[in-house]
Design an enzyme around this catalytic site. Structure first.
Site, PDB file in Angstrom:
ATOM      1  N   HIS A  41      38.860 -36.511  -2.691  1.00  0.00           N
ATOM      2  CA  HIS A  41      38.799 -37.524  -3.747  1.00  0.00           C
ATOM      3  C   HIS A  41      40.134 -37.614  -4.503  1.00  0.00           C
ATOM      4  CE1 HIS A  41      34.435 -37.436  -3.269  1.00  0.00           C
ATOM      5  NE2 HIS A  41      34.311 -38.386  -4.174  1.00  0.00           N
ATOM      6  N   CYS A 101      40.775 -31.559  -2.487  1.00  0.00           N
ATOM      7  CA  CYS A 101      39.542 -32.351  -2.482  1.00  0.00           C
ATOM      8  C   CYS A 101      39.981 -33.743  -2.069  1.00  0.00           C
ATOM      9  CB  CYS A 101      38.929 -32.367  -3.885  1.00  0.00           C
ATOM     10  SG  CYS A 101      37.552 -33.528  -4.033  1.00  0.00           S
ATOM     11  N   GLU A 160      34.208 -41.036  -8.989  1.00  0.00           N
ATOM     12  CA  GLU A 160      33.040 -41.774  -8.471  1.00  0.00           C
ATOM     13  C   GLU A 160      32.560 -42.827  -9.478  1.00  0.00           C
ATOM     14  OE1 GLU A 160      31.375 -41.872  -5.541  1.00  0.00           O
ATOM     15  OE2 GLU A 160      32.638 -40.403  -4.540  1.00  0.00           O
ATOM     16  N   ASP A 201      32.042 -37.539   4.272  1.00  0.00           N
ATOM     17  CA  ASP A 201      32.333 -36.920   2.973  1.00  0.00           C
ATOM     18  C   ASP A 201      31.100 -37.139   2.092  1.00  0.00           C
ATOM     19  OD1 ASP A 201      33.822 -35.769   0.791  1.00  0.00           O
ATOM     20  OD2 ASP A 201      34.212 -37.773   0.031  1.00  0.00           O
ATOM     21  N   SER A 202      31.115 -36.529   0.910  1.00  0.00           N
ATOM     22  CA  SER A 202      30.011 -36.756  -0.019  1.00  0.00           C
ATOM     23  C   SER A 202      30.073 -38.168  -0.616  1.00  0.00           C
ATOM     24  CB  SER A 202      30.074 -35.730  -1.145  1.00  0.00           C
ATOM     25  OG  SER A 202      31.311 -35.837  -1.811  1.00  0.00           O
ATOM     26  N   CYS A 229      35.959 -33.590   3.943  1.00  0.00           N
ATOM     27  CA  CYS A 229      35.486 -33.026   2.681  1.00  0.00           C
ATOM     28  C   CYS A 229      35.838 -31.540   2.690  1.00  0.00           C
ATOM     29  CB  CYS A 229      33.975 -33.215   2.585  1.00  0.00           C
ATOM     30  SG  CYS A 229      33.242 -32.430   1.143  1.00  0.00           S
ATOM     31  N   THR A 267      34.905 -29.284   0.477  1.00  0.00           N
ATOM     32  CA  THR A 267      33.757 -28.464   0.108  1.00  0.00           C
ATOM     33  C   THR A 267      32.865 -28.225   1.325  1.00  0.00           C
ATOM     34  OG1 THR A 267      33.873 -29.638  -1.998  1.00  0.00           O
ATOM     35  CG2 THR A 267      31.982 -28.203  -1.670  1.00  0.00           C
TER      36      THR A 267
HETATM   37  N1  DGL Z   1      35.523 -34.918  -1.475  1.00  0.00           N
HETATM   38  C1  DGL Z   1      34.948 -33.639  -1.420  1.00  0.00           C
HETATM   39  C2  DGL Z   1      35.928 -32.528  -1.170  1.00  0.00           C
HETATM   40  O1  DGL Z   1      36.933 -32.763  -0.544  1.00  0.00           O
HETATM   41  C3  DGL Z   1      33.898 -33.184  -2.368  1.00  0.00           C
HETATM   42  C4  DGL Z   1      33.556 -33.889  -3.572  1.00  0.00           C
HETATM   43  C5  DGL Z   1      32.211 -33.442  -4.131  1.00  0.00           C
HETATM   44  O2  DGL Z   1      31.240 -34.018  -3.682  1.00  0.00           O
HETATM   45  O3  DGL Z   1      32.165 -32.560  -4.984  1.00  0.00           O
HETATM   46  O4  DGL Z   1      35.704 -31.414  -1.550  1.00  0.00           O
END
Ligand code: DGL
Length: 273
Positions: free
Chosen positions: A195, A193, A161, A18-19, A81, A83
Protein backbone atom coordinates in the site's frame (compact mmCIF):
# COMPACT_ATOMS: atom_id res chain seq x y z
CA UNK A 1 17.17 -27.39 -18.43
CA UNK A 2 14.17 -29.52 -17.56
CA UNK A 3 11.46 -27.20 -16.27
CA UNK A 4 9.07 -28.41 -13.61
CA UNK A 5 6.53 -26.03 -15.17
CA UNK A 6 6.52 -27.71 -18.59
CA UNK A 7 2.76 -28.29 -18.45
CA UNK A 8 2.08 -24.53 -18.21
CA UNK A 9 1.56 -22.30 -21.24
CA UNK A 10 2.62 -18.71 -21.91
CA UNK A 11 -0.97 -17.84 -22.82
CA UNK A 12 -2.24 -18.35 -19.25
CA UNK A 13 -2.89 -15.25 -17.11
CA UNK A 14 -0.88 -13.96 -14.17
CA UNK A 15 -2.68 -13.92 -10.82
CA UNK A 16 -1.98 -11.15 -8.31
CA UNK A 17 -3.47 -10.77 -4.85
CA UNK A 18 -3.50 -8.46 -1.86
CA UNK A 19 -5.88 -7.50 0.93
CA UNK A 20 -6.93 -4.38 -0.99
CA UNK A 21 -5.56 -1.63 -3.21
CA UNK A 22 -1.90 -2.13 -2.24
CA UNK A 23 -1.24 -4.91 -4.73
CA UNK A 24 -2.35 -2.57 -7.51
CA UNK A 25 1.04 -0.85 -7.19
CA UNK A 26 2.63 -4.20 -8.12
CA UNK A 27 0.05 -5.04 -10.81
CA UNK A 28 0.64 -1.64 -12.43
CA UNK A 29 4.36 -2.34 -12.65
CA UNK A 30 3.72 -5.84 -14.04
CA UNK A 31 1.62 -4.32 -16.80
CA UNK A 32 4.34 -1.77 -17.57
CA UNK A 33 7.13 -4.36 -17.80
CA UNK A 34 5.02 -7.15 -19.31
CA UNK A 35 2.46 -5.42 -21.53
CA UNK A 36 1.33 -8.64 -23.26
CA UNK A 37 0.21 -10.48 -20.16
CA UNK A 38 -3.39 -10.99 -19.02
CA UNK A 39 -3.77 -10.18 -15.32
CA UNK A 40 -6.31 -11.47 -12.82
CA UNK A 41 -6.32 -9.56 -9.53
CA UNK A 42 -7.95 -10.55 -6.28
CA UNK A 43 -8.42 -7.89 -3.58
CA UNK A 44 -9.66 -9.26 -0.27
CA UNK A 45 -11.32 -5.99 0.75
CA UNK A 46 -13.84 -7.77 2.94
CA UNK A 47 -11.07 -8.99 5.27
CA UNK A 48 -8.88 -5.91 5.17
CA UNK A 49 -6.58 -5.04 6.91
CA UNK A 50 -4.50 -8.22 7.11
CA UNK A 51 -1.86 -6.39 9.16
CA UNK A 52 -3.43 -6.99 12.56
CA UNK A 53 -4.78 -10.53 11.98
CA UNK A 54 -3.29 -13.77 13.30
CA UNK A 55 -0.97 -15.93 11.21
CA UNK A 56 -3.60 -18.69 10.98
CA UNK A 57 -6.27 -16.29 9.72
CA UNK A 58 -3.96 -14.76 7.10
CA UNK A 59 -2.82 -18.22 5.96
CA UNK A 60 -6.49 -19.28 5.65
CA UNK A 61 -7.39 -16.27 3.48
CA UNK A 62 -4.24 -16.52 1.37
CA UNK A 63 -4.57 -20.22 0.53
CA UNK A 64 -8.23 -19.74 -0.47
CA UNK A 65 -7.25 -16.93 -2.81
CA UNK A 66 -4.37 -18.98 -4.26
CA UNK A 67 -6.79 -21.88 -4.90
CA UNK A 68 -9.15 -19.46 -6.69
CA UNK A 69 -6.32 -18.11 -8.87
CA UNK A 70 -5.38 -21.70 -9.78
CA UNK A 71 -9.00 -22.33 -10.74
CA UNK A 72 -8.73 -19.26 -12.97
CA UNK A 73 -5.86 -21.06 -14.70
CA UNK A 74 -3.04 -18.70 -13.67
CA UNK A 75 0.51 -19.69 -14.66
CA UNK A 76 2.00 -17.53 -11.91
CA UNK A 77 0.71 -16.20 -8.60
CA UNK A 78 2.17 -12.98 -7.27
CA UNK A 79 1.60 -12.57 -3.54
CA UNK A 80 1.48 -8.78 -3.74
CA UNK A 81 1.15 -8.44 0.02
CA UNK A 82 4.00 -8.38 2.52
CA UNK A 83 1.79 -9.49 5.40
CA UNK A 84 0.59 -12.54 3.44
CA UNK A 85 4.18 -13.30 2.40
CA UNK A 86 5.36 -13.07 6.02
CA UNK A 87 2.57 -15.26 7.35
CA UNK A 88 1.48 -17.58 4.56
CA UNK A 89 4.23 -18.03 1.94
CA UNK A 90 4.94 -21.58 3.08
CA UNK A 91 1.29 -22.55 3.10
CA UNK A 92 0.62 -21.04 -0.33
CA UNK A 93 3.68 -22.78 -1.81
CA UNK A 94 2.55 -26.08 -0.35
CA UNK A 95 -0.94 -25.73 -1.79
CA UNK A 96 0.22 -24.62 -5.24
CA UNK A 97 3.13 -27.03 -5.70
CA UNK A 98 4.21 -26.98 -9.36
CA UNK A 99 0.79 -25.88 -10.63
CA UNK A 100 1.97 -22.23 -10.92
CA UNK A 101 5.07 -20.13 -10.24
CA UNK A 102 4.96 -18.24 -6.95
CA UNK A 103 6.50 -14.79 -6.62
CA UNK A 104 6.46 -12.96 -3.29
CA UNK A 105 7.22 -9.32 -2.50
CA UNK A 106 9.80 -9.73 0.27
CA UNK A 107 12.52 -12.06 -1.01
CA UNK A 108 13.39 -10.36 -4.35
CA UNK A 109 13.59 -6.96 -2.60
CA UNK A 110 15.67 -8.27 0.31
CA UNK A 111 18.11 -10.01 -1.98
CA UNK A 112 18.57 -6.92 -4.13
CA UNK A 113 19.21 -4.50 -1.24
CA UNK A 114 21.54 -6.99 0.46
CA UNK A 115 23.97 -6.74 -2.46
CA UNK A 116 23.85 -2.97 -2.86
CA UNK A 117 25.71 -0.40 -0.81
CA UNK A 118 23.49 -0.14 2.22
CA UNK A 119 24.41 -0.15 5.89
CA UNK A 120 21.41 1.03 7.80
CA UNK A 121 18.12 0.03 6.32
CA UNK A 122 14.73 1.00 7.69
CA UNK A 123 11.59 -0.98 6.95
CA UNK A 124 8.08 0.29 7.56
CA UNK A 125 5.36 -2.34 7.41
CA UNK A 126 2.22 -3.70 9.06
CA UNK A 127 2.30 -5.21 12.56
CA UNK A 128 1.99 -8.70 11.06
CA UNK A 129 5.06 -8.22 8.86
CA UNK A 130 7.20 -6.57 11.55
CA UNK A 131 6.32 -9.22 14.16
CA UNK A 132 7.57 -11.94 11.79
CA UNK A 133 10.98 -10.23 11.36
CA UNK A 134 10.93 -11.42 7.76
CA UNK A 135 12.93 -8.51 6.25
CA UNK A 136 15.70 -8.69 8.80
CA UNK A 137 16.03 -12.45 8.29
CA UNK A 138 15.78 -12.31 4.49
CA UNK A 139 18.34 -9.47 4.15
CA UNK A 140 20.78 -10.87 6.67
CA UNK A 141 20.69 -14.27 5.00
CA UNK A 142 22.58 -12.58 2.15
CA UNK A 143 24.55 -9.95 4.07
CA UNK A 144 25.18 -10.13 7.82
CA UNK A 145 26.68 -6.65 8.03
CA UNK A 146 23.53 -4.69 7.32
CA UNK A 147 21.49 -3.21 10.17
CA UNK A 148 17.79 -3.69 9.54
CA UNK A 149 15.36 -1.66 11.65
CA UNK A 150 11.71 -2.57 11.25
CA UNK A 151 8.91 -0.30 12.42
CA UNK A 152 5.20 -1.14 12.45
CA UNK A 153 3.10 1.67 10.96
CA UNK A 154 -0.44 0.29 11.30
CA UNK A 155 -2.41 3.50 10.70
CA UNK A 156 -1.23 3.89 7.12
CA UNK A 157 -3.26 1.11 5.45
CA UNK A 158 -6.63 2.30 6.83
CA UNK A 159 -5.78 5.88 5.80
CA UNK A 160 -4.90 4.76 2.26
CA UNK A 161 -7.96 2.52 1.95
CA UNK A 162 -10.12 5.48 3.02
CA UNK A 163 -8.62 7.52 0.18
CA UNK A 164 -6.70 9.82 2.55
CA UNK A 165 -3.32 9.55 0.79
CA UNK A 166 -2.86 13.19 -0.03
CA UNK A 167 -4.24 14.60 3.20
CA UNK A 168 -2.80 16.57 6.15
CA UNK A 169 -3.90 13.82 8.58
CA UNK A 170 -1.87 11.21 6.72
CA UNK A 171 1.13 13.55 6.49
CA UNK A 172 0.94 14.05 10.27
CA UNK A 173 0.76 10.29 10.91
CA UNK A 174 3.71 9.76 8.57
CA UNK A 175 5.81 12.47 10.25
CA UNK A 176 5.13 10.83 13.58
CA UNK A 177 6.17 7.39 12.37
CA UNK A 178 9.19 8.47 10.32
CA UNK A 179 10.65 10.50 13.20
CA UNK A 180 10.67 7.37 15.40
CA UNK A 181 14.11 6.74 16.85
CA UNK A 182 14.24 3.28 15.30
CA UNK A 183 14.58 4.92 11.91
CA UNK A 184 17.24 7.41 12.97
CA UNK A 185 20.33 7.33 10.73
CA UNK A 186 18.93 5.13 7.98
CA UNK A 187 20.18 5.67 4.41
CA UNK A 188 17.57 3.50 2.79
CA UNK A 189 13.90 2.86 3.45
CA UNK A 190 12.00 -0.19 2.26
CA UNK A 191 8.27 0.33 1.94
CA UNK A 192 7.43 -3.09 3.39
CA UNK A 193 3.75 -2.91 2.53
CA UNK A 194 2.45 -2.73 -1.01
CA UNK A 195 0.00 0.00 0.00
CA UNK A 196 2.81 2.41 0.87
CA UNK A 197 3.98 3.31 -2.66
CA UNK A 198 0.66 5.16 -2.79
CA UNK A 199 2.28 7.53 -0.24
CA UNK A 200 5.63 7.70 -2.00
CA UNK A 201 5.33 11.40 -2.79
CA UNK A 202 4.56 12.25 0.85
CA UNK A 203 7.40 10.04 2.13
CA UNK A 204 9.88 11.57 -0.32
CA UNK A 205 8.71 15.04 0.72
CA UNK A 206 9.44 14.16 4.34
CA UNK A 207 13.00 12.94 3.68
CA UNK A 208 14.02 15.11 0.74
CA UNK A 209 17.07 13.46 -0.82
CA UNK A 210 18.47 12.21 2.49
CA UNK A 211 17.04 8.71 2.28
CA UNK A 212 16.74 6.37 -0.71
CA UNK A 213 13.28 4.85 -1.09
CA UNK A 214 13.31 1.34 -2.56
CA UNK A 215 10.98 0.74 -5.48
CA UNK A 216 9.63 -2.68 -4.49
CA UNK A 217 6.94 -3.05 -7.21
CA UNK A 218 9.58 -2.63 -9.91
CA UNK A 219 11.90 -5.19 -8.32
CA UNK A 220 9.03 -7.68 -7.98
CA UNK A 221 7.84 -7.20 -11.57
CA UNK A 222 11.43 -7.71 -12.78
CA UNK A 223 11.70 -10.91 -10.80
CA UNK A 224 8.42 -12.13 -12.33
CA UNK A 225 9.71 -11.36 -15.83
CA UNK A 226 12.94 -13.19 -15.09
CA UNK A 227 11.20 -16.29 -13.69
CA UNK A 228 8.66 -16.48 -16.53
CA UNK A 229 11.44 -16.07 -19.09
CA UNK A 230 13.50 -18.80 -17.48
CA UNK A 231 10.63 -21.26 -17.98
CA UNK A 232 9.62 -20.01 -21.46
CA UNK A 233 6.37 -18.69 -20.08
CA UNK A 234 6.46 -15.08 -21.30
CA UNK A 235 3.44 -14.16 -23.40
CA UNK A 236 4.86 -12.48 -26.48
CA UNK A 237 1.82 -12.36 -28.69
CA UNK A 238 -1.19 -10.78 -27.00
CA UNK A 239 -1.79 -7.28 -28.33
CA UNK A 240 -5.01 -6.80 -26.36
CA UNK A 241 -4.38 -8.10 -22.88
CA UNK A 242 -7.25 -8.32 -20.40
CA UNK A 243 -7.27 -7.03 -16.82
CA UNK A 244 -9.86 -8.50 -14.53
CA UNK A 245 -10.38 -7.58 -10.88
CA UNK A 246 -12.21 -9.67 -8.29
CA UNK A 247 -13.04 -8.13 -4.93
CA UNK A 248 -14.55 -9.74 -1.85
CA UNK A 249 -16.24 -6.38 -1.19
CA UNK A 250 -16.53 -3.64 -3.80
CA UNK A 251 -15.19 -0.38 -2.41
CA UNK A 252 -15.22 3.04 -4.04
CA UNK A 253 -11.56 3.54 -3.32
CA UNK A 254 -10.67 0.33 -5.14
CA UNK A 255 -12.76 1.35 -8.13
CA UNK A 256 -11.10 4.75 -8.19
CA UNK A 257 -7.50 3.53 -7.96
CA UNK A 258 -7.91 0.52 -10.27
CA UNK A 259 -9.42 2.77 -12.96
CA UNK A 260 -6.74 5.37 -12.43
CA UNK A 261 -4.04 2.73 -12.98
CA UNK A 262 -5.71 0.51 -15.61
CA UNK A 263 -8.32 2.69 -17.35
CA UNK A 264 -12.09 2.49 -17.46
CA UNK A 265 -12.43 -0.70 -19.47
CA UNK A 266 -11.41 -3.13 -16.75
CA UNK A 267 -13.76 -5.80 -15.40
CA UNK A 268 -14.57 -5.46 -11.70
CA UNK A 269 -16.49 -8.27 -10.05
CA UNK A 270 -17.67 -9.20 -6.56
CA UNK A 271 -16.34 -12.59 -5.50
CA UNK A 272 -16.71 -13.95 -2.01
CA UNK A 273 -14.52 -16.99 -1.34
N1 DGL B 1 -0.72 -4.50 1.38
C1 DGL B 1 -0.45 -5.41 2.42
C2 DGL B 1 1.01 -5.61 2.71
O1 DGL B 1 1.81 -5.46 1.83
C3 DGL B 1 -1.23 -5.45 3.68
C4 DGL B 1 -2.15 -4.41 4.08
C5 DGL B 1 -3.09 -4.88 5.18
O2 DGL B 1 -4.10 -5.44 4.80
O3 DGL B 1 -2.81 -4.68 6.36
O4 DGL B 1 1.37 -5.95 3.80
Amino acid sequence: MKSKYKHLSAKQPIGVFDSGVGGLTVAREIRRLLPNEDIIYFGDTKHLPYGDKSKETIAGYSTKIAAFLLEMNCKAIVIACNTATANALKEVKKLVGNRALIIDVVNPVSEKVAYELHQNIGVIATKGTVASGIYRKAIRKHNKFINVNELATPLLVPAIEEGFSNHPITRAILANYLSNKKLRGIETLILGCTHYPLLEREITQYYGKAVKIIDSPQIVANELRHRLGKHQLLNKDNPQPSYHFYLSDITRNFQRISRKFFGNKIGLELKVL
